[in-house]
Design an enzyme around this catalytic site. Structure first.
Site, PDB file in Angstrom:
ATOM      1  N   TYR A  53       0.853  -1.181   0.000  1.00 33.32           N
ATOM      2  CA  TYR A  53       0.000   0.000   0.000  1.00 33.32           C
ATOM      3  C   TYR A  53       0.898   1.243   0.000  1.00 33.32           C
ATOM      4  CZ  TYR A  53      -4.397  -2.376   1.399  1.00 33.32           C
ATOM      5  OH  TYR A  53      -5.537  -3.133   1.452  1.00 33.32           O
ATOM      6  N   GLU A  99      -5.807  -1.495   8.794  1.00 35.18           N
ATOM      7  CA  GLU A  99      -5.705  -1.283  10.234  1.00 35.18           C
ATOM      8  C   GLU A  99      -4.756  -0.128  10.542  1.00 35.18           C
ATOM      9  OE1 GLU A  99      -7.513  -4.363   9.020  1.00 35.18           O
ATOM     10  OE2 GLU A  99      -5.379  -4.817   9.047  1.00 35.18           O
ATOM     11  N   ASN A 157      -9.676   0.531  -2.982  1.00 40.25           N
ATOM     12  CA  ASN A 157      -9.401  -0.632  -2.146  1.00 40.25           C
ATOM     13  C   ASN A 157     -10.692  -1.171  -1.545  1.00 40.25           C
ATOM     14  OD1 ASN A 157      -7.465  -2.444  -0.878  1.00 40.25           O
ATOM     15  ND2 ASN A 157      -8.082  -1.472   1.037  1.00 40.25           N
ATOM     16  N   GLU A 158     -11.076  -2.367  -1.960  1.00 46.29           N
ATOM     17  CA  GLU A 158     -12.309  -3.001  -1.486  1.00 46.29           C
ATOM     18  C   GLU A 158     -13.470  -2.010  -1.481  1.00 46.29           C
ATOM     19  OE1 GLU A 158     -10.939  -6.821   1.118  1.00 46.29           O
ATOM     20  OE2 GLU A 158     -11.276  -4.984   2.255  1.00 46.29           O
ATOM     21  N   GLU A 234      -5.429 -10.545  -1.813  1.00 47.88           N
ATOM     22  CA  GLU A 234      -5.195 -10.551  -0.368  1.00 47.88           C
ATOM     23  C   GLU A 234      -5.555 -11.932   0.153  1.00 47.88           C
ATOM     24  OE1 GLU A 234      -6.844  -7.621   2.213  1.00 47.88           O
ATOM     25  OE2 GLU A 234      -6.132  -5.917   1.026  1.00 47.88           O
ATOM     26  N   TYR A 301       0.706  -9.958  12.777  1.00 49.90           N
ATOM     27  CA  TYR A 301      -0.295 -10.558  11.887  1.00 49.90           C
ATOM     28  C   TYR A 301      -0.207 -12.084  11.825  1.00 49.90           C
ATOM     29  CZ  TYR A 301      -3.958  -9.694   8.457  1.00 49.90           C
ATOM     30  OH  TYR A 301      -5.176  -9.609   7.830  1.00 49.90           O
TER      31      TYR A 301
END
Length: 594
Positions: A53, A99, A157-158, A234, A301
């Site tokens: 990103y 996030e 994005n989404e 993703e 993560y």
């Protein structure tokens, strides 16, 4: 000239079928001196591509001040990808979720009166166009058809999870193409009919995001993308943590089986995340799906490469699966030995009493102080992009204790009367009222714990929201002082130490200690015996800590540490149990569900 295109069923590199095996590394979450190491370890797992990103608010925290240095040096990051012989995927948003604080959108942008986020609203589009052009000035000369690594660029994005403004998506495509981006463009959405339909645009290739039921998800994607390569852009191989929860882990065996099914279907993949990194400083976001949940500092993560860059069980499980479908280098990374373990005595560099303290007073921005307002000004009113605002108001004569109420606190507050603690207000716990004893001055220190990174709450104002009430009547005449947390840490690093009493006069203190090492090395700072606050090593802002967990250590990147004398600074908001900094051998990210 090298070219990258779409075939009927495959990506094509110079006309030959090519499977994208990619892993996400967010350059802004990794110390820049460690980028090359993380990229090389991705290559060793069998990956041929790095995805990232671009965080707008990292590059432009203040409008018109564009930063591409240090951890924001996107050009250098992409060049290192190329030097490793790998390709790159760039996802500039402008919204990224991730996030990350405010979903990547700058606070100054979301504070513009009347701005229409993520839609074809003129104010928003003008700022987005300016932002994207600056990003594409970096990306365009690094595209594969010009000898660079970039093979794909993502639009938004989404978006299907948020809106369906096709004009907005078309505007993003236009500015992208007008900025000389010639590689293929993609969108990404979760594989549901509604999201894929709302978030897509004719002529832009669809990809999906998921972490399970790969064959079924790819079938849904194929219904909306009849030709061209299938890609899970993703592949969720882990999950993130938030304060007050547990450390999230997923099964390496189950994830590897899903990856096998995905690759066995002929699809390409991008691991989200390959290496998560860290929400250094104040960069963590927050989720709010009925309850406000701020994201932890660690963005480990449970990824194949952990927060400190070590390969995990998942790394080797994925490597074995990839080896069935593509060549994998013979080299394998090793797990680093435990970090040095030692303790450092801390001395007080300044108390945070509400009325006096040199560190606090000098960290305030006097030009931004607001006085005598009927309602408390928000962080946005004060143009505060750090985490703290100190609110004060004179109390009317009170014969007894009375109820103090606010519409909402965003996000956590410590309440004092005449310098004595009364209690706290918490957005997460939905605490909006507290009983105050009689006194002269009410002080409320408010911490912004992380801006929501998802859905309609992006850009919401922070601070004491609404008109505060005392005994049911408006309480007016507020002053508000922004406090720069980073500056507090820097000033404590150079302040003359004070003697450390057995009990500090205030729960809020800045403390400092020094330690000596023979060489630069990764460290893990144990925070389990502290309350809530922020930590620094050699002036580098490690991030937030909080006794509520799950995270119990802060990662200190090796390049921050030097041979010889080093400093550690703690900005404590609540009284901890020990005035000592304890460094331990390994990370402790907290308990799991098991």
């Amino acid at each position: 000239m090298t070219n990258f295109t779409f075939g009927d069923t495959d990506f094509l590199l110079n006309g030959e079928p090519f499977r994208v095996l990619s892993g996400a590394i967010h350059y802004f979450r990794v110390h820049p001196d460690l980028w090359a190491d993380r990229i090389q370890k991705a290559r060793a797992m069998g990956l041929n591509t790095i995805e990232t990103y671009v965080a707008w608010n990292a590059h432009e925290p203040k409008r018109g001040v564009w930063d591409v240095t240090g951890s924001n040096d996107l050009a250098r990051f992409l060049d290192l990808v190329a030097e490793a012989g790998m390709h790159a995927i760039v996802r500039p948003g402008p919204y990224i979720c991730a996030e990350w604080h405010n979903g990547g959108l700058p606070v100054w942008l979301t504070s513009i009166d009347g701005v229409g986020l993520r839609r074809s609203e003129p104010q928003y589009l003008a700022e987005v166009t300016r932002y994207l052009r600056q990003v594409y000035d970096i990306v365009a000369p690094r595209q594969i058809d010009r000898g660079g690594p970039v093979i794909l660029v993502q639009i938004e994005n989404e978006y299907g999870a948020y809106g369906s403004d096709k004009n907005y998506l078309r505007e993003l495509v236009t500015v992208t193409r007008d900025s000389d981006i010639t590689v293929p463009l993609t969108t990404i959405d979760q594989p549901t009919d509604a999201m894929l339909s709302d978030g897509s645009l004719p002529g832009v290739h669809l990809t999906a995001s998921f972490g399970s039921r790969a064959v079924d998800r790819l079938a849904t994607l194929r219904e909306h993308q009849p030709t061209g390569p299938l890609m899970c852009a993703e592949f969720w191989d882990g999950w993130f943590d938030w304060w007050g929860s547990h450390h999230h882990v997923t099964s390496a065996e189950e994830a590897a089986n899903e990856l096998d099914a995905l690759l066995g279907s002929g699809a390409s993949v991008n691991f989200y995340m390959f290496h998560g990194g860290t929400n250094f400083g104040l960069t963590n976001g927050a989720n709010h799906k009925g309850r406000y949940l701020p994201i932890a500092t660690s963005y480990d993560y449970d990824a194949p490469l952990d927060e400190a860059g070590n390969p995990t069980e998942k790394y080797f499980a994925f490597r074995d699966v990839i080896a069935r479908y593509a060549p994998v280098p013979a080299e394998t990374p090793v797990v680093a030995p435990p970090a040095p373990a030692f303790e450092v005595a801390l001395v007080v560099a300044g108390d945070w009493t509400p009325t006096v303290t040199a560190p606090e007073a000098s960290a305030r921005t006097s030009t931004s102080t607001s006085t005598n307002t009927s309602t408390p000004p928000t962080f946005e009113d004060l143009e505060q992009i750090s985490a703290l605002v100190l609110y004060e108001v004179d109390l009317p004569p009170m014969q007894r204790s009375e109820l103090f109420e606010v519409d909402e606190v965003r996000d956590h507050a410590w309440v004092e009367v005449d310098g004595l603690p009364v209690g706290t207000l918490s957005r997460t716990l939905q605490q909006r009222s507290i009983v105050l004893p009689p006194g002269h001055t009410l002080t409320v220190l408010v911490e912004e714990q992380g801006r929501v990174n998802y859905a309609e709450r992006i850009g919401e104002h922070k601070g004491l929201i609404g008109t505060p009430l005392l005994a049911g009547l408006p309480l007016e005449g507020w002053s508000a002082t922004p406090i720069d947390v980073a500056l507090l840490g820097q000033q404590a690093d150079v302040a003359a130490p004070q003697s450390t009493p057995p009990y500090r006069a205030s729960a809020r203190s800045t403390l400092r200690g020094t330690f000596t090492l023979d060489a630069s090395t990764d460290l893990f700072l144990d925070t389990s015996h502290w309350g809530k606050g922020y930590a620094f090593v050699n002036g580098f802002f490690l991030g937030r800590y909080w006794r509520t967990g799950p995270q119990q250590t802060l990662y200190v990147p090796g390049p921050v540490v030097r041979a010889g004398e080093n400093s550690v600074v703690v900005v404590e908001l609540e009284r901890g149990t020990r005035d000592v900094a304890r460094f331990v051998g390994t990370a402790s990210l907290g308990h799991t569900e098991e």
